[in-house]
Write a protein that holds these residues in place. Structure first.
Motif, PDB file in Angstrom:
ATOM      1  N   PHE A 136       0.739  -1.201  -0.246  1.00 15.15           N
ATOM      2  CA  PHE A 136       0.053  -0.081   0.489  1.00 15.15           C
ATOM      3  C   PHE A 136       1.490   1.150   0.134  1.00 15.15           C
ATOM      4  O   PHE A 136       1.686   1.892   0.735  1.00 15.15           O
ATOM      5  CB  PHE A 136      -0.917   0.039   1.261  1.00 15.15           C
ATOM      6  N   GLY A 137       0.662   2.109  -0.914  1.00 14.97           N
ATOM      7  CA  GLY A 137       1.332   3.358  -1.029  1.00 14.97           C
ATOM      8  C   GLY A 137       2.546   3.483  -1.176  1.00 14.97           C
ATOM      9  O   GLY A 137       3.318   2.728  -2.884  1.00 14.97           O
TER      10      GLY A 137
ATOM     11  N   THR B 243       3.807  10.352   1.785  1.00 18.06           N
ATOM     12  CA  THR B 243       2.668  10.345   2.077  1.00 18.06           C
ATOM     13  C   THR B 243       2.130  12.287   2.697  1.00 18.06           C
ATOM     14  O   THR B 243       2.509  13.027   2.718  1.00 18.06           O
ATOM     15  CB  THR B 243       2.836   9.934   3.417  1.00 18.06           C
TER      16      THR B 243
ATOM     17  N   GLY C  42      -3.456  11.622   6.024  1.00 11.49           N
ATOM     18  CA  GLY C  42      -5.090  10.581   5.994  1.00 11.49           C
ATOM     19  C   GLY C  42      -4.224   9.338   5.202  1.00 11.49           C
ATOM     20  O   GLY C  42      -2.760   9.515   5.510  1.00 11.49           O
ATOM     21  N   ASP C  43      -5.307   9.271   4.201  1.00  7.52           N
ATOM     22  CA  ASP C  43      -3.997   7.720   3.792  1.00  7.52           C
ATOM     23  C   ASP C  43      -4.431   8.152   2.355  1.00  7.52           C
ATOM     24  O   ASP C  43      -4.400   7.987   1.075  1.00  7.52           O
ATOM     25  CB  ASP C  43      -5.646   6.507   3.274  1.00  7.52           C
TER      26      ASP C  43
END
Length: 181
Positions: free
Chosen positions: A27-28, A156, A159-160
Motif C-alpha cells: 500500500f502506498g 505520504t 490521511g491515507d
C-alpha cells in the motif's frame, strides 16, 4: 509527544513518509528506512523552541535529527543559535539539515542551521529527476555536503493519501534514512 498534525500541518507527515514509509505493506510508498522509530518534534519556528525540541530528542534517545526546515531569520539570534546543535553533537546525535530552496549560495548567505560548520551537521541540497543539481536548491562548496532526490518525491499526505513534493525538505530524509541504515 503527540504525533498527530495540527490544523494545516502537513510538512512533518510528508517528511516522515520519505524517511520511514513502511515496507512490504502493498500500500502506498516505501520509505528509505521502513523499520524506524520516528520521534515527531513540533516547535514554534524560533530558536528557543528549536532548542527545547533538540533537548527533548536528546532526553528521549534520538540518534539522528532530521531538520527539514531552516532559513536566514534564525541567524539573527546568534547568542543561542548554535548551543542546541552543540548539545546534539555532545550527545553523539547527527543533524541532517535541508539546505533550503531559495537558489542562493549558503557560503555567502547563511541558511540556518544547514550553513553552520558544526561537525555533526550534514547539509543536503536537492537533485532533479535527471540527477543534476536542482536550480531551486541552495548550494555551497563549503556549506552543502551532498545532494539527494528532491523533485517529484512521492510521499505520504495526511490521511491515507500520497502525493508528489519537491524541495530539500524531502532530500534531507533520504540522507537521514541512509544514515540510519
Amino acid at each position: 509527544n503527540d504525533p498527530s498534525p495540527g490544523f494545516g500541518e502537513t510538512h512533518g507527515t510528508k517528511v516522515a513518509g520519505v524517511l520511514g514509509g513502511v515496507h512490504a505493506n502493498d500500500f502506498g510508498i516505501k520509505g528509505i528506512m521502513g523499520n524506524v522509530s520516528i520521534m515527531p518534534l513540533r516547535f514554534g519556528f524560533d530558536i528557543n523552541s528549536a532548542a527545547e525540541a533538540a533537548q527533548y530528542a536528546i532526553d528521549n534517545g534520538a540518534v539522528i535529527v532530521n531538520a527539514s526546515w531552516g532559513g536566514a531569520l534564525f541567524s539573527n539570534e546568534s547568542a543561542i543559535s548554535s548551543d542546541w546543535i552543540d548539545n546534539l553533537e555532545a550527545s553523539g546525535i547527527l543533524l541532517v539539515s535541508s539546505s533550503g530552496n531559495n537558489e542562493t549560495n549558503n557560503d555567502l548567505f547563511l541558511d540556518y542551521p544547514s550553513g553552520l560548520s558544526s561537525s555533526n551537521i550534514l547539509s543536503v541540497g536537492g537533485l532533479t529527476n535527471l540527477l543534476s543539481h536542482a536550480d531551486w536548491s541552495q548550494y555551497g562548496v563549503f556549506s552543502v555536503d551532498l545532494l539527494a532526490p528532491g523533485e517529484d518525491v512521492m510521499t505520504t499526505e495526511n490521511g491515507d493519501a500520497f502525493g508528489l513534493e519537491f524541495g530539500s525538505s524531502f532530500s534531507a530524509p533520504y540522507v537521514s534514512g541512509i544514515a540510519g541504515l
